[in-house]
Design an enzyme around this catalytic site. Structure first.
Site, PDB file in Angstrom:
ATOM      1  N   SER A  14       0.835  -1.211   0.000  1.00 28.00           N
ATOM      2  CA  SER A  14       0.000   0.000   0.000  1.00 28.00           C
ATOM      3  C   SER A  14       0.864   1.254   0.000  1.00 28.00           C
ATOM      4  O   SER A  14       0.668   2.172  -0.800  1.00 28.00           O
ATOM      5  CB  SER A  14      -0.906   0.032   1.233  1.00 28.00           C
ATOM      6  OG  SER A  14      -1.800  -1.049   1.228  1.00 28.00           O
ATOM      7  N   ARG A  37      -0.125   8.206   5.401  1.00 25.51           N
ATOM      8  CA  ARG A  37      -1.157   7.510   6.195  1.00 25.51           C
ATOM      9  C   ARG A  37      -2.547   8.096   5.952  1.00 25.51           C
ATOM     10  O   ARG A  37      -3.547   7.376   5.979  1.00 25.51           O
ATOM     11  CB  ARG A  37      -0.813   7.574   7.679  1.00 25.51           C
ATOM     12  CG  ARG A  37       0.339   6.649   8.043  1.00 25.51           C
ATOM     13  CD  ARG A  37       0.003   5.803   9.262  1.00 25.51           C
ATOM     14  NE  ARG A  37       0.924   4.685   9.348  1.00 25.51           N
ATOM     15  CZ  ARG A  37       0.585   3.473   9.746  1.00 25.51           C
ATOM     16  NH1 ARG A  37      -0.649   3.205  10.100  1.00 25.51           N
ATOM     17  NH2 ARG A  37       1.477   2.510   9.789  1.00 25.51           N
ATOM     18  N   HIS A  40      -3.599   6.654   2.710  1.00 28.26           N
ATOM     19  CA  HIS A  40      -3.849   5.232   2.950  1.00 28.26           C
ATOM     20  C   HIS A  40      -5.242   5.006   3.532  1.00 28.26           C
ATOM     21  O   HIS A  40      -5.924   4.032   3.194  1.00 28.26           O
ATOM     22  CB  HIS A  40      -2.769   4.707   3.905  1.00 28.26           C
ATOM     23  CG  HIS A  40      -2.877   3.267   4.242  1.00 28.26           C
ATOM     24  ND1 HIS A  40      -3.109   2.822   5.517  1.00 28.26           N
ATOM     25  CD2 HIS A  40      -2.788   2.158   3.478  1.00 28.26           C
ATOM     26  CE1 HIS A  40      -3.159   1.497   5.514  1.00 28.26           C
ATOM     27  NE2 HIS A  40      -2.962   1.076   4.293  1.00 28.26           N
TER      28      HIS A  40
END
Lengths: 209, 209
Positions: A14, A37, A40
């Site tokens: 990812s 993040r 993500h």
């Protein structure tokens, strides 16, 4: 069905995809893990079009955690999304939305519970990390309190979401005289997952896992 | 700062904006409140480009709730986002991700905790509402179990998010022989807030608040 099942491999792939598809070098190195993040958490690499920041939320947030300062969340979803094992103390993640005093206070102040809870933070907000993933009214209240000199948090993560007040509250933040380091996503997009993800990046201090 | 503070007015204006900006008539009437709440949770009206469904999750979900069936969530954020006062019983919202048996089971099965927890649902999954807002591996596992005839839930809300497996797992759902009513968001987008919002719409049964 054939698919990746190893959690570490899933995370690594990812992050690799996000790094490949995103111009991360537009951000200071300390902020890149935060941005990664956040992307993500929402699956959208074009989030970079809307990310705005001031100062270094990574450095400020890490110092706050090291000093044992709380993480004040605007809603339970944000608190729930913070990975407790990343924190020096699980009790640091707090939310006053469902505090028994909040409904009466909201009624008295003629505002939402989300905004009213800010009054309950008191001294806990000094040097704290404020994480807003849902409610524009919380962010408006925080900006007012900081601008008035009634509150001096260490860092603000602000990704309230939606159609009424979200874009406006985040514009108010980016246009404010607030000198507190922050990261935000302008416009309607946002949400608790993004906010928790930014907080998790700070708690990890740039480590990938 | 001037902004709306009345929570009811904020909701109403939000829904009005969504209705104005979205071609809701492309959905069956029973699904429109579900779509509206999903958009409300993410601030993106173009979510309609990616929403896919089969059958009537509203009708199936309402019947499941009326029968006291559980709501099985893939993660705590989803459970946290479900508004408990909308439910006939707060205990219906369940999550086995942090069950003490889950880590060992994940290791044994060579998969994520998110997928392994599905094995723990057992009979609870019969006629239940499954709500997946985070983990593609949970959705893959559910599709496998349903296709193999090992599980017959009442409805599936599936909005796993991200870069590895999310799009693939949702494609697997839309291309599967699964006859269970579902609603999903194809592609990388998704998240816990969207999943909880769809569940909240079902629990409200089309009422706005």
């Amino acid at each position: 069905m054939d698919h990746l099942r190893d959690p570490k491999a899933i995370y690594e792939m990812s992050f690799k995809i996000i790094e490949k598809e995103t111009a991360l070098d537009q951000y200071p190195p300390s902020l890149r893990p935060v941005v990664v993040r956040m992307i993500h958490a929402c699956g959208m690499v074009d989030l970079t079009n809307d990310i705005a920041f001031r100062g270094d939320v990574m450095k400020a947030g890490q110092a706050a955690l090291a000093a044992g300062k709380p993480i004040l969340c605007d809603c339970e979803m944000v608190r729930s999304g913070i990975t407790k094992r990343f924190l020096p103390d699980v009790e640091l993640a707090q939310c006053y939305l469902n505090d028994e005093r909040t409904p009466a206070l909201a009624k008295e102040l003629g505002t939402t519970r989300s905004a009213a809870q800010v009054e309950l933070w008191g001294d806990a907000a000094e040097g704290a990390i404020i994480v807003i993933g849902n409610a524009p009214t919380t962010l408006f209240k925080v900006i007012e309190m900081v601008e008035a000199g009634h509150m001096q948090p260490a860092a603000i993560i602000a990704t309230p979401v939606g159609f009424v007040g979200a874009a406006e509250s985040k514009d108010a933040l980016t246009q404010s005289r607030v000198s507190v380091p922050y990261i935000t996503v302008t416009g309607r997009r946002g949400g608790s997952a993004m906010a928790s993800a930014a907080m998790n990046a700070i708690a990890l201090g740039g480590q990938q896992l």
